[in-house]
Design a protein around this motif. Structure first.
Motif, PDB file in Angstrom:
ATOM      1  N   ASP A   1      -2.379   5.514 -10.845  1.00  0.00           N
ATOM      2  CA  ASP A   1      -2.631   6.020 -12.351  1.00  0.00           C
ATOM      3  C   ASP A   1      -2.998   4.620 -13.028  1.00  0.00           C
ATOM      4  OD1 ASP A   1       0.524   7.933 -11.630  1.00  0.00           O
ATOM      5  OD2 ASP A   1      -1.611   8.343 -11.486  1.00  0.00           O
ATOM      6  N   VAL A   2      -2.573   3.433 -12.835  1.00  0.00           N
ATOM      7  CA  VAL A   2      -2.780   2.335 -13.531  1.00  0.00           C
ATOM      8  C   VAL A   2      -4.348   2.039 -13.546  1.00  0.00           C
ATOM      9  CG1 VAL A   2      -2.462   0.166 -13.920  1.00  0.00           C
ATOM     10  CG2 VAL A   2      -0.688   1.253 -13.004  1.00  0.00           C
ATOM     11  N   TYR A   3      -4.868   2.387 -12.387  1.00  0.00           N
ATOM     12  CA  TYR A   3      -6.313   2.064 -12.290  1.00  0.00           C
ATOM     13  C   TYR A   3      -7.120   3.051 -12.962  1.00  0.00           C
ATOM     14  CZ  TYR A   3      -5.690  -2.143  -9.507  1.00  0.00           C
ATOM     15  OH  TYR A   3      -5.371  -3.345  -9.069  1.00  0.00           O
TER      16      TYR A   3
ATOM     17  N   VAL B   1       0.343  -6.933  -6.105  1.00  0.00           N
ATOM     18  CA  VAL B   1      -0.579  -5.773  -5.634  1.00  0.00           C
ATOM     19  C   VAL B   1      -1.504  -5.547  -6.879  1.00  0.00           C
ATOM     20  CG1 VAL B   1      -0.884  -3.381  -5.462  1.00  0.00           C
ATOM     21  CG2 VAL B   1       0.503  -4.442  -3.850  1.00  0.00           C
ATOM     22  N   LEU B   2      -1.330  -5.726  -8.193  1.00  0.00           N
ATOM     23  CA  LEU B   2      -2.101  -5.370  -9.177  1.00  0.00           C
ATOM     24  C   LEU B   2      -2.651  -6.827  -9.630  1.00  0.00           C
ATOM     25  CD1 LEU B   2       0.379  -3.449 -11.514  1.00  0.00           C
ATOM     26  CD2 LEU B   2      -1.873  -2.712 -10.396  1.00  0.00           C
ATOM     27  N   LYS B   3      -2.771  -7.576  -8.602  1.00  0.00           N
ATOM     28  CA  LYS B   3      -3.671  -8.972  -8.693  1.00  0.00           C
ATOM     29  C   LYS B   3      -2.855  -9.710  -9.769  1.00  0.00           C
ATOM     30  CE  LYS B   3      -7.503  -9.087  -6.737  1.00  0.00           C
ATOM     31  NZ  LYS B   3      -8.607  -8.809  -6.209  1.00  0.00           N
ATOM     32  N   LYS B   4      -1.835  -9.842 -10.243  1.00  0.00           N
ATOM     33  CA  LYS B   4      -1.063 -10.512 -11.182  1.00  0.00           C
ATOM     34  C   LYS B   4      -1.724 -10.084 -12.615  1.00  0.00           C
ATOM     35  CE  LYS B   4      -0.683 -14.276  -8.028  1.00  0.00           C
ATOM     36  NZ  LYS B   4      -0.614 -15.773  -8.109  1.00  0.00           N
ATOM     37  N   ASP B   5      -2.499  -8.998 -12.738  1.00  0.00           N
ATOM     38  CA  ASP B   5      -3.168  -8.734 -14.080  1.00  0.00           C
ATOM     39  C   ASP B   5      -1.942  -8.388 -14.906  1.00  0.00           C
ATOM     40  OD1 ASP B   5      -4.470  -6.931 -16.006  1.00  0.00           O
ATOM     41  OD2 ASP B   5      -6.054  -7.552 -15.118  1.00  0.00           O
ATOM     42  N   GLU B   6      -1.961  -8.937 -16.462  1.00  0.00           N
ATOM     43  CA  GLU B   6      -1.101  -8.678 -17.206  1.00  0.00           C
ATOM     44  C   GLU B   6      -1.055  -7.292 -17.769  1.00  0.00           C
ATOM     45  OE1 GLU B   6      -1.010 -11.538 -20.406  1.00  0.00           O
ATOM     46  OE2 GLU B   6       0.766 -10.656 -21.340  1.00  0.00           O
ATOM     47  N   ASP B   7      -2.162  -6.868 -17.902  1.00  0.00           N
ATOM     48  CA  ASP B   7      -2.563  -5.595 -18.721  1.00  0.00           C
ATOM     49  C   ASP B   7      -2.040  -4.751 -17.904  1.00  0.00           C
ATOM     50  OD1 ASP B   7      -5.426  -6.784 -20.523  1.00  0.00           O
ATOM     51  OD2 ASP B   7      -3.330  -6.681 -21.156  1.00  0.00           O
ATOM     52  N   LEU B   8      -2.253  -4.477 -16.621  1.00  0.00           N
ATOM     53  CA  LEU B   8      -2.141  -3.765 -15.591  1.00  0.00           C
ATOM     54  C   LEU B   8      -0.615  -3.562 -15.211  1.00  0.00           C
ATOM     55  CD1 LEU B   8      -5.320  -3.971 -13.284  1.00  0.00           C
ATOM     56  CD2 LEU B   8      -4.947  -2.398 -14.979  1.00  0.00           C
ATOM     57  N   PHE B   9      -0.036  -4.725 -15.108  1.00  0.00           N
ATOM     58  CA  PHE B   9       1.329  -4.923 -14.829  1.00  0.00           C
ATOM     59  C   PHE B   9       2.107  -4.252 -15.856  1.00  0.00           C
ATOM     60  CE2 PHE B   9       5.161  -5.873 -12.459  1.00  0.00           C
ATOM     61  CZ  PHE B   9       5.749  -6.370 -13.463  1.00  0.00           C
ATOM     62  N   ARG B  10       1.798  -4.619 -16.918  1.00  0.00           N
ATOM     63  CA  ARG B  10       2.679  -4.375 -18.231  1.00  0.00           C
ATOM     64  C   ARG B  10       2.578  -2.761 -18.318  1.00  0.00           C
ATOM     65  NH1 ARG B  10       1.981  -8.282 -23.252  1.00  0.00           N
ATOM     66  NH2 ARG B  10       3.281  -6.618 -23.945  1.00  0.00           N
ATOM     67  N   GLU B  11       1.267  -2.184 -18.038  1.00  0.00           N
ATOM     68  CA  GLU B  11       1.163  -0.820 -18.357  1.00  0.00           C
ATOM     69  C   GLU B  11       1.928  -0.174 -17.231  1.00  0.00           C
ATOM     70  OE1 GLU B  11      -2.892   0.323 -18.239  1.00  0.00           O
ATOM     71  OE2 GLU B  11      -2.365   2.475 -17.866  1.00  0.00           O
ATOM     72  N   TRP B  12       1.734  -0.436 -16.010  1.00  0.00           N
ATOM     73  CA  TRP B  12       2.447  -0.237 -14.863  1.00  0.00           C
ATOM     74  C   TRP B  12       3.945   0.024 -15.117  1.00  0.00           C
ATOM     75  CZ3 TRP B  12       6.435  -2.372 -12.035  1.00  0.00           C
ATOM     76  CH2 TRP B  12       6.800  -1.506 -10.794  1.00  0.00           C
ATOM     77  N   LEU B  13       4.493  -1.038 -15.799  1.00  0.00           N
ATOM     78  CA  LEU B  13       6.062  -1.204 -16.033  1.00  0.00           C
ATOM     79  C   LEU B  13       6.243  -0.279 -17.231  1.00  0.00           C
ATOM     80  CD1 LEU B  13       8.206  -2.920 -14.970  1.00  0.00           C
ATOM     81  CD2 LEU B  13       7.888  -4.322 -17.159  1.00  0.00           C
ATOM     82  N   LYS B  14       5.513   0.078 -18.168  1.00  0.00           N
ATOM     83  CA  LYS B  14       5.843   0.883 -19.131  1.00  0.00           C
ATOM     84  C   LYS B  14       5.737   2.270 -18.544  1.00  0.00           C
ATOM     85  CE  LYS B  14       2.866   2.177 -22.061  1.00  0.00           C
ATOM     86  NZ  LYS B  14       2.210   3.016 -23.105  1.00  0.00           N
ATOM     87  N   ASP B  15       4.833   2.638 -17.889  1.00  0.00           N
ATOM     88  CA  ASP B  15       4.876   3.956 -17.227  1.00  0.00           C
ATOM     89  C   ASP B  15       5.965   4.323 -16.253  1.00  0.00           C
ATOM     90  OD1 ASP B  15       1.007   3.943 -16.812  1.00  0.00           O
ATOM     91  OD2 ASP B  15       2.511   4.617 -18.491  1.00  0.00           O
ATOM     92  N   THR B  16       6.282   3.312 -15.519  1.00  0.00           N
ATOM     93  CA  THR B  16       7.402   3.556 -14.375  1.00  0.00           C
ATOM     94  C   THR B  16       8.690   3.583 -15.177  1.00  0.00           C
ATOM     95  OG1 THR B  16       6.002   1.972 -13.047  1.00  0.00           O
ATOM     96  CG2 THR B  16       8.289   2.766 -12.191  1.00  0.00           C
ATOM     97  N   CYS B  17       8.987   2.817 -16.009  1.00  0.00           N
ATOM     98  CA  CYS B  17      10.098   2.731 -16.332  1.00  0.00           C
ATOM     99  C   CYS B  17      10.592   2.876 -17.958  1.00  0.00           C
ATOM    100  CB  CYS B  17      11.228   1.559 -16.084  1.00  0.00           C
ATOM    101  SG  CYS B  17      10.617   0.097 -16.446  1.00  0.00           S
ATOM    102  N   GLY B  18       9.352   2.877 -18.679  1.00  0.00           N
ATOM    103  CA  GLY B  18       9.345   3.030 -20.255  1.00  0.00           C
ATOM    104  C   GLY B  18       9.814   1.676 -20.917  1.00  0.00           C
TER     105      GLY B  18
END
Lengths: 503, 89
Positions: A29-31, B51-68
């Motif tokens: 989803d992120v990608y 796995v997100l290759k330490k990318d800040e934006d992607l990780f933070r977006e993922w965190l937001k989507d996963t746990c708010g």
């Protein structure tokens, strides 16, 4: 977007210049969102570029602003922020949707300080900022401490190019993601998009040229056709002199031989000839065009011609013979052929003349047109059929060559497979898994080719066997007794270690 | 930027089997949400970060989507993971 497989998603991202990590259940989803953002960014960049070309000075302004903001401690949210800030840059109207009521208080002082520190008068922008802050609700509730930074970094994300000091070394990869891919992004986005555009463009151009060429060729052909038609219609050419000479005074000149009379006689002669010519022409024309009088040939017998002339011009046979003599003696093309018994032989005396034929048969317009049409069409058709024939030949040849090529490829494939099988068999024998170091040729064939394709692949197989016998030094063809019967076998001769040409 | 005690504690040593609540920015509520999704140890979240290759934006977006997680929380979490990786990875 939802229909993209992982591989396609990866490719799309890479086409836009971003290197994604593994696409797993948790990262998909992120990608996907990333792809969406990048596409929007790319689109906006296109628009921005168009606008940039209209306003070249805008760029200068950006650089000034950027340079002045160098010392502001900016925490990078490069890639994510850039699409958000870029639209703000190019379209102030849609820009700052990310100011929150919570940050409302923060924005104003920061905006004020920003304006003050820059010393540039852009009263419109901060006013817009404030307006936007009040109008737009919180689309993201988490942007508390962020917004001052974003406000200051506002326009001109091109600022990052001039960052002398980036906050932390670990920041560098992620922050570089911002500036560096952006010039790269522009290039790479333009690149693959350009490449993707170039191909249909080239194809389209080719199509256009080809269609134009065909149009002109067909027009040319039409003109040629009409030309042939016109030529075949012919221009009726008749001796005009006789018409003029008939205007001489009627004087009796039978027996006198002075100049005037000679001229008049010549005139009479020519008039006779003219009549004869017309008569012959009409007869020939009738003969050509449907033959209503059932003539036997275009050549009119002398007697008939003489009779007709006598009827028409009331001249004697002597004059007729004089006319004939004149025709014979004149070396101009009068348009009347005198034919003797033997059609191909040239006639020299009046006695030998058997019939007269017109060289320019006169036919009606309709007849002419139809004949011309027929000739033109036949010519064109012949040309066309020749071309079609050659084309067919070419296609046939190409097909044949392609078939040969394919067969050759198939043969080499087979040879490769056989080598692998024989080598593996030998290796197995070395490890005591097989009884003999050689393997029967037919056994190999049956293991490589399934039964239903054996007849079809017979040719390929035979060629492969031949090739191996003559060209492969590592495989020996021998005759052994295998499983109770004599058969040809292949044995892998063990060469030195660098034996493999493939691996 | 001053780091919290939690941050200093996390970055000081290998994370081992520490629970996901030991990550900076992840409290009780967010920790429970992450555990529901299967991220029950800090190292699993580290796995996702890598796995997100330490990318800040992607990780933070993922965190937001996963746990708010909100902006501050995701920023803190990203920061502590990044520093941990710099030190130990």
């Amino acid at each position: 977007m939802a229909g993209l497989s992982d591989l396609e998603l990866r490719r799309e991202l890479q086409a836009l210049g971003f290197q994604p990590g593994p696409i797993t259940d948790t990262t998909r989803d992120v990608y996907r969102n990333k792809l969406r953002r990048l596409r929007g960014e790319a689109r906006l960049r296109d628009e921005e570029r168009l606008r940039e070309e209209a306003r070249p000075r805008g760029e200068e302004r950006l650089r000034e602003e950027a340079r002045l903001r160098e010392d502001a401690p900016l925490r990078a949210r490069p890639a994510a922020a850039s699409p958000r800030a870029e639209p703000w840059l190019s379209q102030p109207a849609s820009g700052l949707a990310y100011a929150t009521p919570g940050a409302y208080g923060d924005i104003r002082p920061s905006a004020a300080s920003w304006v003050g520190s820059r010393g540039l008068a852009y009263p419109a922008r901060p006013a817009q900022l404030r307006r936007r802050a009040s109008v737009r609700g919180s689309s993201e509730e988490d942007e508390d401490a962020r917004t001052p930074d974003r406000a200051t970094q506002g326009p001109g994300l091109a600022a990052r190019r001039w960052w002398a000091a980036s906050p932390a070394p670990a920041r560098l990869p992620s922050s570089l993601l911002g500036p560096d891919p952006r010039p790269g992004l522009r290039a790479t986005r333009a690149g693959p998009a350009g490449a993707a555009r170039a191909r249909p463009e080239v194809g389209r151009r080719l199509e256009r040229w080809l269609s134009r060429l065909l149009l002109w060729a067909s027009l040319g052909l039409l003109l040629v056709f009409l030309g042939i038609l016109w030529v075949k219609m012919g221009k009726p050419s008749a001796p005009q002199e006789a018409e003029d000479n008939m205007k001489l005074l009627p004087v009796d000149c039978e027996r006198k031989t002075d100049e005037f009379c000679q001229a008049k006689q010549k005139a009479a002669l020519l008039e006779l000839l003219h009549e004869l010519y017309n008569f012959l022409a009409i007869q020939a024309g009738n003969f050509e065009c449907g033959n209503p009088e059932n003539l036997k040939s275009k050549c009119i017998p002398v007697m008939e011609a003489q009779e007709y002339i006598a009827n028409v011009t009331s001249s004697s046979s002597a004059k007729f013979e004089a006319a004939l003599t004149w025709i014979l003696s004149s070396n101009k093309d009068v348009g009347i052929w005198l034919k003797g018994e033997d059609q191909s032989e040239l006639v020299t005396t009046v006695d030998k003349v058997v019939c007269l034929e017109s060289a320019h048969p006169r036919m009606g317009v309709g007849c002419r047109l139809s004949r011309a049409l027929l000739t033109a069409v036949t010519n064109v058709l012949i040309f066309f059929w020749c071309l079609a024939f050659l084309w067919g030949l070419l296609i046939l040849l190409k097909y044949r060559w392609r078939k040969l090529e394919e067969e050759e490829q198939a043969m080499y494939e087979m040879v490769k497979k056989i080598i692998d099988v024989v080598q593996d068999h030998y290796v197995d024998w070395e490890q005591d898994m097989e009884r003999y170091p050689y393997v029967g040729i037919l056994h190999v064939r049956d293991s490589l080719i399934p039964p239903q394709s054996r007849r079809r692949m017979k040719r390929v197989w035979d060629r492969a066997v031949e090739f191996l016998a003559s060209n492969e030094s590592r495989i020996q063809t021998e005759s052994h007794r295998v499983a109770g019967e004599d058969m040809l076998v292949w044995r892998w001769t063990k060469p030195s270690s660098f034996s493999d040409s493939e691996r | 930027m001053t780091t919290s005690q939690k941050h200093r504690d996390f970055v000081a040593e290998p994370m081992g089997e520490k629970p996901v609540g030991s990550l900076v920015g992840i409290g009780e509520v967010l920790g429970k949400k992450l555990e529901e999704r299967g991220f029950d140890n800090a190292y699993v979240v580290l796995g996702q970060f890598l796995v997100l290759k330490k990318d800040e934006d992607l990780f933070r977006e993922w965190l937001k989507d996963t746990c708010g997680a909100n902006a501050k929380q995701s920023r803190d979490c990203f920061g502590c993971l990044r520093e941990w990786c710099d030190a130990f990875l």
